[in-house]
Design a protein around this motif. Structure first.
Motif, mmCIF file in Angstrom:
data_model
loop_
_atom_site.group_PDB
_atom_site.id
_atom_site.type_symbol
_atom_site.label_atom_id
_atom_site.label_comp_id
_atom_site.label_asym_id
_atom_site.label_seq_id
_atom_site.Cartn_x
_atom_site.Cartn_y
_atom_site.Cartn_z
ATOM 1 N N GLU A 63 0.821 -1.218 0.000
ATOM 2 C CA GLU A 63 0.000 0.000 0.000
ATOM 3 C C GLU A 63 0.853 1.265 0.000
ATOM 4 O O GLU A 63 0.547 2.219 -0.714
ATOM 5 C CB GLU A 63 -0.924 0.035 1.216
ATOM 6 N N LEU A 67 0.830 3.776 -3.149
ATOM 7 C CA LEU A 67 0.429 5.161 -2.931
ATOM 8 C C LEU A 67 1.498 6.117 -3.451
ATOM 9 O O LEU A 67 1.195 7.089 -4.142
ATOM 10 C CB LEU A 67 0.153 5.409 -1.446
ATOM 11 N N SER A 71 1.442 8.911 -6.784
ATOM 12 C CA SER A 71 1.662 10.354 -6.650
ATOM 13 C C SER A 71 2.406 10.883 -7.875
ATOM 14 O O SER A 71 3.115 10.145 -8.555
ATOM 15 C CB SER A 71 2.430 10.671 -5.367
ATOM 16 N N LEU A 76 5.651 11.683 -1.206
ATOM 17 C CA LEU A 76 4.586 12.309 -0.423
ATOM 18 C C LEU A 76 5.098 12.576 0.986
ATOM 19 O O LEU A 76 5.956 11.837 1.493
ATOM 20 C CB LEU A 76 3.364 11.389 -0.316
ATOM 21 N N SER A 80 0.784 12.708 4.818
ATOM 22 C CA SER A 80 -0.182 12.396 3.767
ATOM 23 C C SER A 80 -0.355 10.890 3.605
ATOM 24 O O SER A 80 -1.464 10.409 3.360
ATOM 25 C CB SER A 80 0.254 12.995 2.430
ATOM 26 N N VAL A 81 0.727 10.143 3.749
ATOM 27 C CA VAL A 81 0.645 8.682 3.671
ATOM 28 C C VAL A 81 -0.226 8.166 4.817
ATOM 29 O O VAL A 81 -1.121 7.338 4.609
ATOM 30 C CB VAL A 81 2.047 8.036 3.692
ATOM 31 N N SER A 83 -2.577 9.768 6.465
ATOM 32 C CA SER A 83 -3.962 10.185 6.221
ATOM 33 C C SER A 83 -4.629 9.342 5.150
ATOM 34 O O SER A 83 -5.762 8.886 5.310
ATOM 35 C CB SER A 83 -3.958 11.658 5.831
ATOM 36 N N ARG A 84 -3.953 9.113 4.055
ATOM 37 C CA ARG A 84 -4.569 8.405 2.934
ATOM 38 C C ARG A 84 -4.738 6.912 3.194
ATOM 39 O O ARG A 84 -5.674 6.295 2.678
ATOM 40 C CB ARG A 84 -3.782 8.649 1.659
ATOM 41 N N LEU A 85 -3.829 6.332 3.960
ATOM 42 C CA LEU A 85 -3.944 4.900 4.248
ATOM 43 C C LEU A 85 -4.805 4.630 5.478
ATOM 44 O O LEU A 85 -5.123 3.479 5.767
ATOM 45 C CB LEU A 85 -2.565 4.263 4.413
ATOM 46 N N GLN A 86 -5.144 5.677 6.227
ATOM 47 C CA GLN A 86 -6.003 5.570 7.400
ATOM 48 C C GLN A 86 -5.460 4.592 8.437
ATOM 49 O O GLN A 86 -6.192 3.758 8.962
ATOM 50 C CB GLN A 86 -7.424 5.188 6.987
ATOM 51 N N PHE A 168 -15.839 8.504 5.747
ATOM 52 C CA PHE A 168 -15.640 9.560 4.754
ATOM 53 C C PHE A 168 -16.956 10.294 4.566
ATOM 54 O O PHE A 168 -18.008 9.829 5.013
ATOM 55 C CB PHE A 168 -15.141 8.989 3.420
#
Length: 178
Positions: A63, A67, A71, A76, A80-81, A83-86, A168
């Motif tokens: 992942e 990701l 980009s 990144l 940000s990593v 946040s985006r991967l939760q 979300f």
């Protein structure tokens, strides 16, 4: 995680029967839904793990690499990593350290924030994630075990569950529905 041979009965159907027999009828459907999703996740993760094994990648490592490859510049901010991967920052940091150790990513200083770090994909990391993605697409994602219609229905139902749980919010304007 998968059994070497199928069980003679569906254990979830038996659990639902027992829930009802013990007077928990109102919760029986929800218990069955939750446990069904959890079991499906185990089965799918076993397939994903098998597809990624030849690349010495866990899904978490894949992942992060995927990701970064998505980009624009292959890099990144660490935040940000996360946040985006939760996932928790500690998990991403630990995963990133293993990827750095293996020469698949590098840590760089953030160009505008001296306290932050950037994660950047190396050429080896990009090549590996492309091969791993091809394997996942071929062995898992192109044949998830459901028809196209069932796949679309399932994704829509799970998306509503996730949205209603606060995972979300619907962006504006709305993209095509899942």
């Amino acid at each position: 995680m998968a059994n070497p041979r199928p069980l003679p009965i569906d254990p979830l159907a038996e659990a639902k029967r027992q829930w009802i027999a013990h007077g928990w009828t109102d919760a029986a459907g929800g218990m069955t839904a939750v446990i069904s999703i959890m079991r499906a996740q185990q089965l799918l993760l076993a397939r994903v793990d098998a597809a990624l094994k030849p690349f010495a990648l866990s899904f978490a490592r894949f992942e992060v690499l995927r990701l970064l490859a998505f980009s624009r510049q292959g890099r990144l901010p660490l935040s940000s990593v996360v946040s985006r991967l939760q996932v928790h920052a500690t998990t991403v940091t630990s995963t990133a350290e293993r990827l750095i150790r293996d020469g698949l990513i590098v840590r760089e200083p953030h160009p505008h924030d001296g306290r932050a770090a950037m994660l950047a994909l190396t050429d080896d990391g990009r090549a590996l994630v492309e091969r791993a993605t091809d394997a996942l697409n071929d062995e898992v994602f192109s044949r998830p075990g459901l028809s196209e219609t069932d796949t679309a229905d399932l994704v829509g139902i799970v998306a509503r569950l996730r949205r209603d749980a606060g995972d979300f919010t619907d962006p504006r304007p709305l993209p095509d529905p899942l």
